[in-house]
Motif scaffolding. Sequence first.
Motif, PDB file in Angstrom:
ATOM      1  N   ILE A   1      37.885  45.045  33.444  1.00 26.03           N
ATOM      2  CA  ILE A   1      36.595  45.259  34.109  1.00 26.03           C
ATOM      3  C   ILE A   1      36.753  45.186  35.629  1.00 26.03           C
ATOM      4  O   ILE A   1      36.155  45.984  36.365  1.00 26.03           O
ATOM      5  CB  ILE A   1      35.552  44.250  33.593  1.00 26.03           C
ATOM      6  CG1 ILE A   1      35.189  44.580  32.148  1.00 26.03           C
ATOM      7  CG2 ILE A   1      34.315  44.234  34.469  1.00 26.03           C
ATOM      8  CD1 ILE A   1      34.313  43.566  31.481  1.00 26.03           C
ATOM      9  N   MET A   2      37.576  44.248  36.111  1.00 25.33           N
ATOM     10  CA  MET A   2      37.803  44.163  37.555  1.00 25.33           C
ATOM     11  C   MET A   2      38.507  45.409  38.067  1.00 25.33           C
ATOM     12  O   MET A   2      38.174  45.921  39.155  1.00 25.33           O
ATOM     13  CB  MET A   2      38.628  42.913  37.885  1.00 25.33           C
ATOM     14  CG  MET A   2      37.853  41.627  37.756  1.00 25.33           C
ATOM     15  SD  MET A   2      38.867  40.155  37.978  1.00 25.33           S
ATOM     16  CE  MET A   2      39.537  40.431  39.586  1.00 25.33           C
TER      17      MET A   2
ATOM     18  N   THR B   1      38.478  40.786  31.262  1.00 23.27           N
ATOM     19  CA  THR B   1      38.063  40.547  32.643  1.00 23.27           C
ATOM     20  C   THR B   1      38.929  41.341  33.620  1.00 23.27           C
ATOM     21  O   THR B   1      38.417  41.928  34.578  1.00 23.27           O
ATOM     22  CB  THR B   1      38.155  39.046  32.975  1.00 23.27           C
ATOM     23  OG1 THR B   1      37.379  38.317  32.020  1.00 23.27           O
ATOM     24  CG2 THR B   1      37.666  38.750  34.367  1.00 23.27           C
TER      25      THR B   1
ATOM     26  N   LEU C   1      39.848  37.332  26.514  1.00 27.16           N
ATOM     27  CA  LEU C   1      38.823  37.314  27.552  1.00 27.16           C
ATOM     28  C   LEU C   1      39.439  37.597  28.917  1.00 27.16           C
ATOM     29  O   LEU C   1      38.854  38.315  29.738  1.00 27.16           O
ATOM     30  CB  LEU C   1      38.106  35.965  27.561  1.00 27.16           C
ATOM     31  CG  LEU C   1      37.012  35.785  28.595  1.00 27.16           C
ATOM     32  CD1 LEU C   1      35.869  36.760  28.338  1.00 27.16           C
ATOM     33  CD2 LEU C   1      36.507  34.369  28.593  1.00 27.16           C
ATOM     34  N   GLY C   2      40.625  37.076  29.172  1.00 27.54           N
ATOM     35  CA  GLY C   2      41.313  37.355  30.433  1.00 27.54           C
ATOM     36  C   GLY C   2      41.672  38.816  30.570  1.00 27.54           C
ATOM     37  O   GLY C   2      41.539  39.401  31.653  1.00 27.54           O
TER      38      GLY C   2
END
Length: 74
Positions: free
Chosen positions: A58-59, A55, A51-52
């Motif tokens: 996506i950032m 994320t 998940l990190g």
Amino acid sequence: MTHISAKPARQAAETLPANDNNQAALADLSFLDVINDDDQIADIARRAERLGHVTLIIMAIGLTAAPLLYLMLA
């Protein structure tokens, strides 16, 4: 002669006032008690790491796409 003590006499649990500060009455609500297997802990760590990474990707896409979109619309 009356004996005076600095500590009051202990009361039985039935005679104590009802409050939430009684340590014996507090329930242990830790979610770590449910997880008792090392494989489950490793699985949770793997999912958190994935998940990190998602994320972070996506950032990065958002931080590069936002200025490009701003320049295209300007």
